[in-house]
Design a protein around this motif. Structure first.
Motif, PDB file in Angstrom:
ATOM      1  N   ILE A  86      -2.335  -1.327  -5.081  1.00 36.77           N
ATOM      2  CA  ILE A  86      -1.578  -0.477  -6.008  1.00 36.77           C
ATOM      3  C   ILE A  86      -0.493  -1.316  -6.695  1.00 36.77           C
ATOM      4  CG2 ILE A  86      -1.988   1.630  -4.682  1.00 36.77           C
ATOM      5  CD1 ILE A  86       0.912   1.266  -3.605  1.00 36.77           C
ATOM      6  N   ARG A 126      -4.179   8.087   4.986  1.00 34.69           N
ATOM      7  CA  ARG A 126      -5.154   7.264   4.255  1.00 34.69           C
ATOM      8  C   ARG A 126      -4.394   6.285   3.365  1.00 34.69           C
ATOM      9  NH1 ARG A 126      -7.769   7.272  -0.697  1.00 34.69           N
ATOM     10  NH2 ARG A 126      -6.711   9.193  -1.352  1.00 34.69           N
ATOM     11  N   ARG A 146      -3.739   3.680   0.501  1.00 33.23           N
ATOM     12  CA  ARG A 146      -4.192   3.291  -0.831  1.00 33.23           C
ATOM     13  C   ARG A 146      -3.674   1.882  -1.084  1.00 33.23           C
ATOM     14  NH1 ARG A 146      -1.722   5.780  -4.748  1.00 33.23           N
ATOM     15  NH2 ARG A 146      -3.363   5.491  -6.283  1.00 33.23           N
ATOM     16  N   TYR A 176       0.775   5.787   1.002  1.00 34.65           N
ATOM     17  CA  TYR A 176       0.019   6.888   1.607  1.00 34.65           C
ATOM     18  C   TYR A 176       0.782   8.182   1.410  1.00 34.65           C
ATOM     19  CZ  TYR A 176       3.183   6.079   5.643  1.00 34.65           C
ATOM     20  OH  TYR A 176       4.278   5.901   6.457  1.00 34.65           O
ATOM     21  N   TYR A 196       0.863  -1.187   0.000  1.00 38.55           N
ATOM     22  CA  TYR A 196       0.000   0.000   0.000  1.00 38.55           C
ATOM     23  C   TYR A 196       0.894   1.230   0.000  1.00 38.55           C
ATOM     24  CZ  TYR A 196       1.099   0.559   4.971  1.00 38.55           C
ATOM     25  OH  TYR A 196       1.762   0.736   6.167  1.00 38.55           O
TER      26      TYR A 196
END
Length: 241
Positions: free
Chosen positions: A210, A205, A207, A176, A174
């Protein structure tokens, strides 16, 4: 020939600089072997995956208002007042050592053979045995002021998982966008400007999903390694080499 282990601990690492003033953490003779533990200074980008449950890493990164395990983090001035923290963030890498070689003298050439490199596995109950790392698109990068999409400018932290079961590769877990972080001493870091600041994941937050089809080939290496120069007491670890 002997084989010894040099573990990470606040007394065995220094942060962000080479220094002729630091006493050896280990002394070896020619032909000896050593297993030397190392750490990434980005471990607090994801405390759960890269620090939690690992006594060695926890001891180095421990930082509360009452106690900072490794106070000096950089090759900047020894005396304050400091804006970001001791050393002012000039130099960032965690260095294990120094290692002295018995009988070595100025002008000698040292041959150091790296026989094996293994990533440090997570000790967190949720991720035990898996290996993680962080890659940062930060304010010192070439494209920081030339971004196309909003928000800009921005710093993005990407957490990767490393697979070494075959040919080593990394896959993104992830990422951020960095948000202002307040360290235990009350200093606010609007950008990534001081090593070891723990990222409060309640402020970011994530993400996920990806780069789902991307595998990054990994060539395991040490970020920086070398001899402490004789010209100055503190020499920055930047650039890594």
């Amino acid at each position: 020939m002997k084989h010894v282990t040099l573990p990470v601990s606040p007394k065995n690492v220094h942060w962000g600089y080479f220094s002729k003033t630091v006493a050896p953490a280990l002394t070896l003779r020619s032909g000896d072997r050593a297993t030397i533990e190392t750490l990434t200074h980005h471990a607090n980008d994801d405390y759960e995956r890269m620090i939690q449950g690992d006594p060695g890493v926890e001891s180095v990164f421990q930082w509360t208002r009452e106690h900072k395990a490794v106070a000096r983090r950089g090759s900047g001035p020894t005396d304050g007042p400091f804006i970001r923290g001791a050393g002012e963030g000039i130099g960032v890498h965690l260095l294990t050592g120094p290692v002295a070689i018995e009988g070595a003298e100025p002008g000698d050439i040292l041959e150091v053979r790296i026989l094996d490199v293994r990533p440090r596995p997570s000790c967190s109950a949720c991720h035990a045995g898996r290996c993680f790392g962080s890659n940062v698109a930060a304010n010192w990068g070439f494209h920081y002021h030339d971004l196309i999409e909003e928000p800009k400018p921005r710093e993005v932290v990407t957490i990767f998982e490393l697979d070494t079961s075959g040919e080593p590769y990394a896959k993104a877990v992830y990422n951020y966008v960095w948000t202002p972080q307040t360290d235990p001493d009350g200093i606010v870091h609007p950008t990534i400007d001081y090593p070891g600041v723990r990222v409060d994941h309640a402020t970011i937050r994530k993400r996920e999903n990806i780069l789902s089809s991307v595998k990054v080939p990994a060539r395991l290496h040490f970020g920086t390694m070398g001899l402490a120069p004789s010209e100055a007491d503190f020499v920055s670890s930047i650039p890594p080499s």
